[in-house]
Design an enzyme around this catalytic site. Structure first.
Site, PDB file in Angstrom:
ATOM      1  N   ASP A  68      -3.308   1.166  -4.375  1.00 60.02           N
ATOM      2  CA  ASP A  68      -4.776   1.159  -4.307  1.00 60.02           C
ATOM      3  C   ASP A  68      -5.315  -0.220  -4.674  1.00 60.02           C
ATOM      4  OD1 ASP A  68      -7.096   3.741  -5.571  1.00 60.02           O
ATOM      5  OD2 ASP A  68      -7.149   2.437  -3.819  1.00 60.02           O
ATOM      6  N   SER A  98       2.196   9.247  -5.021  1.00 65.16           N
ATOM      7  CA  SER A  98       2.274   9.948  -6.311  1.00 65.16           C
ATOM      8  C   SER A  98       3.450   9.539  -7.187  1.00 65.16           C
ATOM      9  CB  SER A  98       2.324  11.479  -6.136  1.00 65.16           C
ATOM     10  OG  SER A  98       1.050  11.976  -5.772  1.00 65.16           O
ATOM     11  N   THR A  99       4.262   8.597  -6.747  1.00 57.85           N
ATOM     12  CA  THR A  99       5.468   8.265  -7.543  1.00 57.85           C
ATOM     13  C   THR A  99       5.234   7.130  -8.521  1.00 57.85           C
ATOM     14  OG1 THR A  99       6.267   6.676  -5.897  1.00 57.85           O
ATOM     15  CG2 THR A  99       7.012   8.969  -5.669  1.00 57.85           C
ATOM     16  N   GLY A 100       4.020   6.631  -8.601  1.00 57.93           N
ATOM     17  CA  GLY A 100       3.727   5.554  -9.567  1.00 57.93           C
ATOM     18  C   GLY A 100       2.904   6.110 -10.713  1.00 57.93           C
ATOM     19  N   ASN A 128      -7.215   7.789  -5.394  1.00 55.89           N
ATOM     20  CA  ASN A 128      -7.619   8.838  -6.344  1.00 55.89           C
ATOM     21  C   ASN A 128      -8.837   9.559  -5.773  1.00 55.89           C
ATOM     22  OD1 ASN A 128     -10.046   7.321  -7.093  1.00 55.89           O
ATOM     23  ND2 ASN A 128      -8.578   5.926  -8.066  1.00 55.89           N
ATOM     24  N   ILE A 143       2.935  -3.172   0.927  1.00 55.34           N
ATOM     25  CA  ILE A 143       2.449  -2.420   2.104  1.00 55.34           C
ATOM     26  C   ILE A 143       1.235  -3.098   2.729  1.00 55.34           C
ATOM     27  CG2 ILE A 143       0.788  -0.876   0.939  1.00 55.34           C
ATOM     28  CD1 ILE A 143       2.125   1.409   2.618  1.00 55.34           C
TER      29      ILE A 143
HETATM   30  N1  APR Z   1       3.120  -1.817  -1.651  1.00 55.39           N
HETATM   31  C1  APR Z   1       3.941  -0.740  -1.517  1.00 55.39           C
HETATM   32  N2  APR Z   1       4.191   0.137  -2.511  1.00 55.39           N
HETATM   33  C2  APR Z   1       3.588  -0.090  -3.698  1.00 55.39           C
HETATM   34  C3  APR Z   1       2.709  -1.185  -3.920  1.00 55.39           C
HETATM   35  C4  APR Z   1       2.491  -2.071  -2.830  1.00 55.39           C
HETATM   36  N3  APR Z   1       1.687  -3.141  -2.939  1.00 55.39           N
HETATM   37  N4  APR Z   1       2.263  -1.112  -5.215  1.00 55.39           N
HETATM   38  C5  APR Z   1       2.841  -0.031  -5.768  1.00 55.39           C
HETATM   39  N5  APR Z   1       3.649   0.577  -4.877  1.00 55.39           N
HETATM   40  C6  APR Z   1       4.459   1.777  -5.046  1.00 55.39           C
HETATM   41  C7  APR Z   1       4.749   2.189  -6.453  1.00 55.39           C
HETATM   42  O1  APR Z   1       5.876   1.474  -6.950  1.00 55.39           O
HETATM   43  C8  APR Z   1       5.033   3.671  -6.275  1.00 55.39           C
HETATM   44  O2  APR Z   1       6.380   3.872  -5.876  1.00 55.39           O
HETATM   45  O3  APR Z   1       3.711   2.852  -4.508  1.00 55.39           O
HETATM   46  C9  APR Z   1       4.109   4.078  -5.122  1.00 55.39           C
HETATM   47  C10 APR Z   1       2.851   4.848  -5.571  1.00 55.39           C
HETATM   48  O4  APR Z   1       2.391   4.306  -6.795  1.00 55.39           O
HETATM   49  P1  APR Z   1       0.810   4.150  -7.121  1.00 55.39           P
HETATM   50  O5  APR Z   1       0.252   3.066  -6.302  1.00 55.39           O
HETATM   51  O6  APR Z   1       0.710   4.059  -8.618  1.00 55.39           O
HETATM   52  O7  APR Z   1       0.162   5.512  -6.598  1.00 55.39           O
HETATM   53  P2  APR Z   1       0.195   6.983  -7.212  1.00 55.39           P
HETATM   54  O8  APR Z   1       1.389   7.225  -8.043  1.00 55.39           O
HETATM   55  O9  APR Z   1      -0.055   7.866  -6.019  1.00 55.39           O
HETATM   56  O10 APR Z   1      -1.078   7.011  -8.191  1.00 55.39           O
HETATM   57  C11 APR Z   1      -2.355   6.897  -7.636  1.00 55.39           C
HETATM   58  O11 APR Z   1      -2.914   5.178  -9.193  1.00 55.39           O
HETATM   59  O12 APR Z   1      -3.513   3.030  -8.650  1.00 55.39           O
HETATM   60  C12 APR Z   1      -4.012   4.277  -8.997  1.00 55.39           C
HETATM   61  O13 APR Z   1      -6.160   4.380  -7.982  1.00 55.39           O
HETATM   62  C13 APR Z   1      -4.844   4.881  -7.916  1.00 55.39           C
HETATM   63  O14 APR Z   1      -5.621   6.652  -9.312  1.00 55.39           O
HETATM   64  C14 APR Z   1      -4.738   6.337  -8.264  1.00 55.39           C
HETATM   65  C15 APR Z   1      -3.295   6.473  -8.751  1.00 55.39           C
END
Ligand code: APR
Length: 189
Positions: A42, A125-127, A32, A19
């Site tokens: 993030d 939120s899916t990661g 977060n 992204i």
């Molecule tokens: N570009 C697009 N999508 C991404 C990227 C990227 N570079 N990196 C990860 N993703 C996808 C993941 O595969 C997932 O499907 O984004 C989605 C959200 O995943 P996370 O980034 O882990 O976010 P989330 O699940 O909302 O958790 C947020 O994780 O990284 C920490 O600081 C952040 O504490 C916060 C938490």
């Protein structure tokens, strides 16, 4: 770009990739509450965007779950970052679906406060936060439809939902087509 719909004058499309590479008015971060950066989206945004983003986050301090804050995009090709804090999934939670939907509505409101025309949105939120992809994708497009059905004139002409992997792309596409079954309603763009 395989997933493509147009609804009430707004194009909704899907992409698979990082992204941070999108030159949009605002890139949405999956942040977060402490706005301290992290992994996933993030981590990628802070790594590619540089220290100005974290400095701006530290000025702001915190962001409650379901809400957003806006900062510079630093060195990213985007102009702004909308930091969105989605809910952490848990099997006992009763309001996480509502909270995730609220997060998407907060994103659209933040984008409109910027008079943004095009934003890119991850699967919030899916990661790390563990939200099941199917439920999260359904909520994302339900919130999108509620926003576009609100009757308000929006500056948002294009919403690009970004999946990092193929499985999430397919899940997003399935729910995009379920929620917006009609193809382009104006013969292309
Ligand atoms: N570009 C697009 N999508 C991404 C990227 C990227 N570079 N990196 C990860 N993703 C996808 C993941 O595969 C997932 O499907 O984004 C989605 C959200 O995943 P996370 O980034 O882990 O976010 P989330 O699940 O909302 O958790 C947020 O994780 O990284 C920490 O600081 C952040 O504490 C916060 C938490």
């Amino acid at each position: 770009m395989l997933g493509l719909r147009r609804y009430k004058g707004t194009q909704i499309d899907l992409w698979q990739g990082d992204i941070t590479s999108f030159a949009v008015d605002a890139v949405v971060n999956a942040a977060n509450e402490e706005l301290l950066g992290g992994l996933g989206v993030d981590g990628a945004i802070h790594a590619a965007g540089g220290p100005d983003i974290l400095a701006a986050c530290q000025e702001i301090g915190r962001c409650a779950t379901g809400d957003t804050v806006i900062t510079t995009a630093g060195l990213l090709p985007a102009t702004h970052v909308i930091h969105a804090v989605g809910p952490v999934w848990s099997k006992d939670s009763i309001n996480q679906n509502q909270l995730l939907k609220k997060t998407y509505h907060s994103v659209f409101q933040a984008a409109e406060s910027l008079a943004a025309r095009h934003i890119s949105i991850p699967a919030i939120s899916t990661g790390t936060y563990g939200f099941p992809a199917n439920e999260a994708a359904d909520i994302a497009f339900l919130a999108t439809k509620e926003f576009l059905d609100s009757g308000r004139k929006t500056t948002l002409g294009r919403l690009t939902f970004v999946a990092f992997d193929g499985k999430m792309y397919e899940t997003l596409q399935q729910h995009l087509f379920q929620r917006f079954p009609d193809e382009l309603d104006d013969g292309g763009f």
